[in-house]
Design a protein around this motif. Structure first.
Motif, PDB file in Angstrom:
ATOM      1  N   PRO A 113       0.711  -1.437  -0.167  1.00  0.00           N
ATOM      2  CA  PRO A 113       0.066  -0.086  -0.129  1.00  0.00           C
ATOM      3  C   PRO A 113       0.740   1.234  -0.131  1.00  0.00           C
ATOM      4  O   PRO A 113       0.371   2.125  -0.461  1.00  0.00           O
ATOM      5  N   VAL A 114       1.836   1.252   0.620  1.00  0.00           N
ATOM      6  CA  VAL A 114       2.968   2.315   0.560  1.00  0.00           C
ATOM      7  C   VAL A 114       3.304   2.485  -0.631  1.00  0.00           C
ATOM      8  O   VAL A 114       3.087   3.859  -1.344  1.00  0.00           O
ATOM      9  N   ILE A 115       3.778   1.596  -1.682  1.00  0.00           N
ATOM     10  CA  ILE A 115       3.818   1.701  -3.141  1.00  0.00           C
ATOM     11  C   ILE A 115       2.641   2.190  -3.927  1.00  0.00           C
ATOM     12  O   ILE A 115       2.780   3.076  -4.570  1.00  0.00           O
ATOM     13  N   ALA A 116       1.515   1.779  -3.465  1.00  0.00           N
ATOM     14  CA  ALA A 116       0.437   1.990  -4.221  1.00  0.00           C
ATOM     15  C   ALA A 116       0.059   3.551  -3.864  1.00  0.00           C
ATOM     16  O   ALA A 116      -0.435   4.288  -5.051  1.00  0.00           O
ATOM     17  N   LEU A 117       0.224   4.177  -2.944  1.00  0.00           N
ATOM     18  CA  LEU A 117      -0.020   5.402  -2.520  1.00  0.00           C
ATOM     19  C   LEU A 117       0.813   6.428  -3.457  1.00  0.00           C
ATOM     20  O   LEU A 117       0.511   7.421  -3.826  1.00  0.00           O
ATOM     21  N   TRP A 118       2.275   5.924  -3.553  1.00  0.00           N
ATOM     22  CA  TRP A 118       3.208   6.853  -4.183  1.00  0.00           C
ATOM     23  C   TRP A 118       2.659   6.574  -5.720  1.00  0.00           C
ATOM     24  O   TRP A 118       2.712   7.496  -6.768  1.00  0.00           O
ATOM     25  N   CYS A 119       2.298   5.453  -6.227  1.00  0.00           N
ATOM     26  CA  CYS A 119       1.645   5.445  -7.583  1.00  0.00           C
ATOM     27  C   CYS A 119       0.367   6.207  -7.826  1.00  0.00           C
ATOM     28  O   CYS A 119       0.158   6.857  -8.854  1.00  0.00           O
ATOM     29  N   PHE A 120      -0.469   6.255  -6.843  1.00  0.00           N
ATOM     30  CA  PHE A 120      -1.846   6.957  -6.961  1.00  0.00           C
ATOM     31  C   PHE A 120      -1.395   8.711  -7.291  1.00  0.00           C
ATOM     32  O   PHE A 120      -2.069   9.486  -7.427  1.00  0.00           O
ATOM     33  N   ALA A 121      -0.072   9.073  -6.594  1.00  0.00           N
ATOM     34  CA  ALA A 121       0.429  10.329  -6.614  1.00  0.00           C
ATOM     35  C   ALA A 121       0.982  10.696  -7.628  1.00  0.00           C
ATOM     36  O   ALA A 121       1.862  11.610  -8.050  1.00  0.00           O
ATOM     37  N   GLY A 122       0.994   9.821  -8.604  1.00  0.00           N
ATOM     38  CA  GLY A 122       1.735   9.967  -9.999  1.00  0.00           C
ATOM     39  C   GLY A 122       3.096   9.313 -10.118  1.00  0.00           C
ATOM     40  O   GLY A 122       3.794   9.583 -11.149  1.00  0.00           O
ATOM     41  N   GLY A 123       3.507   8.678  -9.238  1.00  0.00           N
ATOM     42  CA  GLY A 123       4.861   8.281  -9.239  1.00  0.00           C
ATOM     43  C   GLY A 123       5.963   9.255  -9.274  1.00  0.00           C
ATOM     44  O   GLY A 123       6.979   8.981 -10.032  1.00  0.00           O
ATOM     45  N   ARG A 124       5.635  10.320  -8.637  1.00  0.00           N
ATOM     46  CA  ARG A 124       6.468  11.430  -8.742  1.00  0.00           C
ATOM     47  C   ARG A 124       7.810  11.549  -8.092  1.00  0.00           C
ATOM     48  O   ARG A 124       7.894  10.476  -7.098  1.00  0.00           O
ATOM     49  N   THR A 125       8.861  11.948  -8.217  1.00  0.00           N
ATOM     50  CA  THR A 125      10.051  11.970  -7.515  1.00  0.00           C
ATOM     51  C   THR A 125       9.610  12.858  -6.288  1.00  0.00           C
ATOM     52  O   THR A 125       8.683  13.454  -5.905  1.00  0.00           O
ATOM     53  N   PRO A 126      10.530  12.698  -5.399  1.00  0.00           N
ATOM     54  CA  PRO A 126      10.339  13.482  -4.118  1.00  0.00           C
ATOM     55  C   PRO A 126      10.271  14.933  -4.256  1.00  0.00           C
ATOM     56  O   PRO A 126       9.590  15.605  -3.830  1.00  0.00           O
ATOM     57  N   ARG A 127      11.327  15.393  -5.307  1.00  0.00           N
ATOM     58  CA  ARG A 127      11.011  16.930  -5.451  1.00  0.00           C
ATOM     59  C   ARG A 127       9.694  17.222  -5.936  1.00  0.00           C
ATOM     60  O   ARG A 127       9.266  18.396  -5.804  1.00  0.00           O
ATOM     61  N   GLU A 128       9.234  16.539  -7.106  1.00  0.00           N
ATOM     62  CA  GLU A 128       8.001  16.701  -7.611  1.00  0.00           C
ATOM     63  C   GLU A 128       6.731  16.765  -6.706  1.00  0.00           C
ATOM     64  O   GLU A 128       6.025  17.603  -6.829  1.00  0.00           O
TER      65      GLU A 128
END
Length: 149
Positions: A113-128
């Motif tokens: 789910p941690v990975i999924a949240l990052w994906c739902f946020a568009g798979g952006r870099t930390p800076r983005e």
């Protein structure tokens, strides 16, 4: 450190590390590589066969989601959440991902789910991601709605 913390913290950190490392891959290859990872995760339990024919049904569904994920971060996230659900089923059934690691499916269910949240946020870099948050804060301060999504 409590056993609960030892059970929960490492998988969450692994999910965060996964997102950070994947952020190093340039778009659009980042999304496509994540779609391939979802496809692999969808077939992860085939070798153990703990749920019989249902393993094939799940793999077929995960393959469809992975195919759609080639063009959609949302489907990448859906794929990780589907795998989370399958991890939970395997954990409850006592048929772990890694037969020698009894809580491996539970760990996977906490990491995915941690990975999924990052994906739902568009798979952006930390800076983005930080830029999006900053834009939303500035817009909120100015009273503007709908910026940065």
């Amino acid at each position: 450190m409590s056993s609960l913390a030892l059970t929960v913290v490492p998988p969450v950190l692994i999910g965060l590390c996964y997102a950070l490392l994947m952020s190093l891959v340039r778009p659009p290859h980042r999304r496509k590589l994540n779609a391939v990872m979802v496809a692999g995760a969808g077939a992860a339990y085939l070798g153990g066969g703990g749920l019989g024919g249902w393993e094939f049904a799940f793999t077929a569904a995960a393959t469809y989601v992975a195919y759609r994920a080639l063009d959609s971060w949302t489907f990448v996230g859906i794929g990780w959440l589907l795998h989370t659900a399958w991890d939970i089923v395997h954990h409850l059934k006592g048929s772990p991902l890694l037969p020698f690691a009894h809580t491996s499916s539970l760990g996977c269910a906490l990491c995915d789910p941690v990975i999924a949240l990052w994906c739902f946020a568009g798979g952006r870099t930390p800076r983005e991601l930080a830029d999006v948050v900053r834009e939303k804060r500035v817009a909120r301060a100015k009273g503007v709605v709908g910026v940065g999504g």
